[in-house]
Scaffold this active site. Structure first.
Site, PDB file in Angstrom:
ATOM      1  N   ALA A  39      -6.657   7.264  -9.891  1.00  0.00           N
ATOM      2  CA  ALA A  39      -8.087   7.145  -9.567  1.00  0.00           C
ATOM      3  C   ALA A  39      -8.827   6.166 -10.459  1.00  0.00           C
ATOM      4  CB  ALA A  39      -8.784   8.515  -9.605  1.00  0.00           C
ATOM      5  N   LYS A  42      -6.819   1.143  -9.420  1.00  0.00           N
ATOM      6  CA  LYS A  42      -5.709   0.192  -9.302  1.00  0.00           C
ATOM      7  C   LYS A  42      -5.466  -0.249  -7.859  1.00  0.00           C
ATOM      8  CE  LYS A  42      -2.497   2.841 -10.780  1.00  0.00           C
ATOM      9  NZ  LYS A  42      -3.373   4.034 -10.745  1.00  0.00           N
ATOM     10  N   SER A 107       1.044  -1.733  -7.765  1.00  0.00           N
ATOM     11  CA  SER A 107       0.023  -0.787  -8.219  1.00  0.00           C
ATOM     12  C   SER A 107       0.699   0.547  -8.517  1.00  0.00           C
ATOM     13  CB  SER A 107      -1.054  -0.621  -7.135  1.00  0.00           C
ATOM     14  OG  SER A 107      -1.992   0.354  -7.522  1.00  0.00           O
TER      15      SER A 107
END
Length: 207
Positions: A39, A42, A107
């Site tokens: 959260a 990214k 990510s």
């Protein structure tokens, strides 16, 4: 996780050199490695960056932590050993994308410094640029965001080994880019990354 060591294998070189491929496709490959708490933003920044690159004529592909666990890494959990294997595999995949001259945008929380260092070393050995982007956001902010409700579950003990709560996150000490996502918009974050890539001649303007 027990790993089998492959034997009786031989690396086969192709007829196209890395330089020739880059010239033919008018692009140099690299990996942009986003790391940060769940959260932290990214994936949101990575999605916007991929879109920006593609719309500006670059070949780019995003590799997302959750998405990869639906397929390639579906057999891995969240133990320290499985996290390390998760990052090892994705580092190899990102390197292959970058070797093809694509811009690999990854990510992943990738909480352990040693795993990120291994991913960087893998790229260094192949002569492929590796840009670490630390998406930094205070724990209290990401807990407030908590779009998947994971922090709430972790605080309640429903999720074990959750990064930032019951498992460690080792922040990068010298990333190429340090983005405070609680202070910077997604658009400005992407702009900062693009400006860095241009300044280091990792991409060339196609305008």
């Amino acid at each position: 996780m027990t790993q089998q060591i492959a034997s009786n294998i031989t690396w086969h070189e192709g007829n196209v050199t890395k330089e020739e491929r880059a010239t033919l496709l008018n692009q140099k490959g690299l990996t942009i490695w986003f790391t940060g708490l769940s959260a932290s933003g990214k994936s949101t920044i990575a999605i916007a960056l991929e879109q920006h690159l593609l719309h500006n004529g670059f070949s780019a592909y995003r590799l997302d932590g959750d998405n990869i666990r639906f397929g390639l890494n579906k057999n891995l959990g969240f133990s320290p050993e499985d996290r390390t294997e998760n990052i090892r595999r994705i580092a190899e995949v990102a390197k292959l994308f970058a070797d093809s001259t694509a811009i690999a945008v990854t990510s992943f929380i990738s909480p352990y410094k040693s795993d990120r260092d291994s991913a960087r070393a893998l790229h260094d050995q192949a002569g492929i640029p590796f840009v670490e982007v630390y998406v930094d956001c205070p724990l209290e902010v990401v807990e407030q965001r908590d779009p998947k409700g994971l922090y709430k579950k972790a605080r309640a003990g429903e999720i074990k080994e959750f990064t930032g709560i019951s498992a460690p996150y080792e922040a990068p000490e010298a990333p190429e880019l340090h983005i405070r996502s609680d202070l910077l918009s997604v658009e400005d974050s992407v702009k900062q990354i693009i400006e860095y890539l241009l300044s280091k001649d990792l991409i060339a303007s196609k305008q």
